[in-house]
Enzyme design. Structure first.
Site, PDB file in Angstrom:
ATOM      1  N   ASP A  35       0.763  -1.178   0.054  1.00 58.26           N
ATOM      2  CA  ASP A  35       0.106  -0.115  -0.033  1.00 58.26           C
ATOM      3  C   ASP A  35       0.890   1.151   0.088  1.00 58.26           C
ATOM      4  OD1 ASP A  35      -2.352  -1.464   0.094  1.00 58.26           O
ATOM      5  OD2 ASP A  35      -2.299  -1.760   2.126  1.00 58.26           O
TER       6      ASP A  35
ATOM      7  N   GLU B  88       7.700   2.869 -23.692  1.00 62.13           N
ATOM      8  CA  GLU B  88       8.156   1.699 -23.109  1.00 62.13           C
ATOM      9  C   GLU B  88       7.424   0.636 -23.756  1.00 62.13           C
ATOM     10  OE1 GLU B  88       7.407   2.130 -18.978  1.00 62.13           O
ATOM     11  OE2 GLU B  88       5.339   1.851 -19.282  1.00 62.13           O
TER      12      GLU B  88
HETATM   13  O1  FUB Z   1       6.002  -3.258 -14.582  1.00 65.23           O
HETATM   14  C1  FUB Z   1       6.854  -2.404 -14.342  1.00 65.23           C
HETATM   15  C2  FUB Z   1       6.821  -1.352 -15.673  1.00 65.23           C
HETATM   16  O2  FUB Z   1       5.608  -0.875 -15.571  1.00 65.23           O
HETATM   17  C3  FUB Z   1       6.874  -2.222 -16.841  1.00 65.23           C
HETATM   18  O3  FUB Z   1       8.285  -2.365 -17.080  1.00 65.23           O
HETATM   19  C4  FUB Z   1       6.606  -1.060 -17.830  1.00 65.23           C
HETATM   20  O4  FUB Z   1       6.560  -1.611 -19.127  1.00 65.23           O
HETATM   21  C5  FUB Z   1       5.060  -0.651 -17.086  1.00 65.23           C
HETATM   22  O5  FUB Z   1       4.199  -1.769 -17.514  1.00 65.23           O
END
Ligand code: FUB
Length: 328
Positions: free
Chosen positions: A40, A227
């Site tokens: 949390d 990303e």
């Molecule tokens: O899960 C952590 C990060 O959040 C990932 O590496 C990114 O692509 C995003 O989904």
């Protein structure tokens, strides 16, 4: 544990999962997700809330069968070079070996990409002692082409640290990307060695361009790379799909060359519940599927996500039909 295999429903609900990389191995669907921690703590733009410590592998015989959680496949404590944050992984098969590629912070807090191996697609995976030389940032996606050459795509802005590598080495003071009217930072690609444990050469940046061949600009947040790269091949074209981050979409471009440049084509998935969006695309039998995540299982907590899937369809010209995961 109740198995879910319905489209647009959480695949599992006994743990929080995200960043699904789906593959067909040994005739079954294997999913390699992040395993979100149920905490949390507060969240921030650096992604400190994504404090994951291990990976679980999920599998399904087909889309009408229960989802199996194969348990812990790799834990942070067993990775000598890593200090924290096991983020979005991917898997690949070559040389009769299964490979798990994963990002984590090294002992200096710099994101690197490591590899671990197993004889089964479900693991357990044994990590290499060091991260892959010349690797950095996050979100590895490995594509093995028909000629057996494997490519790793990777990179992420903000918490993924891509801005800090603009000079070619890590600069912790560099927090800004290019100016809005300059080309956006692209994902990186590296050719993997035959044994899949190292890069053949230094990674280089992929160019994503518009239909006129002009680079997508950093200020074009509806289209620029943020990303979560994924590459798949359909009808002789390579499709590079990724998250736009701040505008929360999954979009894609296509190319005749796995190393680009990629021409931007459009949106695959409209924004989901939660800040991040991350996916993979896989063919199973004669259909294509999008695996993605949202935060519906936690009523919208950004770091408590759940993996889902839905069918993905192409138009006759090879473009992908946009998916609204919440459409009635
Ligand atoms: O899960 C952590 C990060 O959040 C990932 O590496 C990114 O692509 C995003 O989904």
């Amino acid at each position: 544990m109740k198995p879910y295999t319905k489209p647009n429903q959480p695949l599992v609900n006994h743990i929080f999962t995200a960043d699904p990389s789906a593959h067909v191995f040994e005739g079954k669907i294997y999913i390699y997700p992040s395993h979100d921690l149920d905490h949390d703590g507060p969240d921030n733009d650096n992604g400190d809330q994504y404090a994951m410590e291990d990976y679980h592998v999920l599998s399904m015989e087909n889309f009408d069968s229960p989802v199996v959680d194969h348990g812990e496949a790799l834990h942070l404590r067993d990775i000598p070079w890593a200090s924290s944050q096991l983020w979005a992984p991917d898997a690949a098969y070559k040389n009769n070996v299964y490979y798990l590629f994963f990002p984590a912070r090294d002992q200096d807090g710099i994101f690197r990409i490591g590899v671990a191996t197993a004889s089964s697609p479900a693991g357990p995976f044994k990590p290499e002692p060091n991260y892959i030389k010349d690797s950095y940032s996050i979100d590895p996606a490995v594509f093995v082409d028909e000629d057996d050459q494997a490519y790793m795509y990777f990179g992420g802005l903000w918490g993924g640290q891509l801005e800090k590598w603009q000079t070619g080495s890590f600069d912790s003071s560099q927090t800004e990307g290019p100016a809005a009217d300059k080309p956006a930072l692209g994902p990186l690609v590296a050719l993997l060695s035959e044994d899949m444990l190292s890069f053949k050469d230094k990674p280089f940046e992929i160019s994503i361009v518009d239909e006129e061949g002009n680079p997508i600009l950093a200020g074009d947040e509806e289209r620029r790379y943020f990303e979560g790269p994924w590459v798949h091949k359909y009808n002789g074209y390579y499709y590079l799909s990724y998250s736009t981050g701040t505008t929360h979409k999954l979009v894609y471009g296509i190319s005749k060359n796995p190393q680009g440049p990629y021409t931007f084509k459009g949106t695959i998935l409209t924004p989901v519940i939660g800040w991040t969006t991350h996916h993979s695309i896989v063919q199973f039998e004669d259909k294509w599927y999008l695996f993605y995540h949202d935060c519906s299982l936690s009523d919208g907590v950004n770091h408590k996500r759940c993996v889902k899937y839905t069918e993905l369809k192409y138009n006759a010209d090879g473009t992908i039909q946009t998916i609204d995961p919440y459409a009635e």
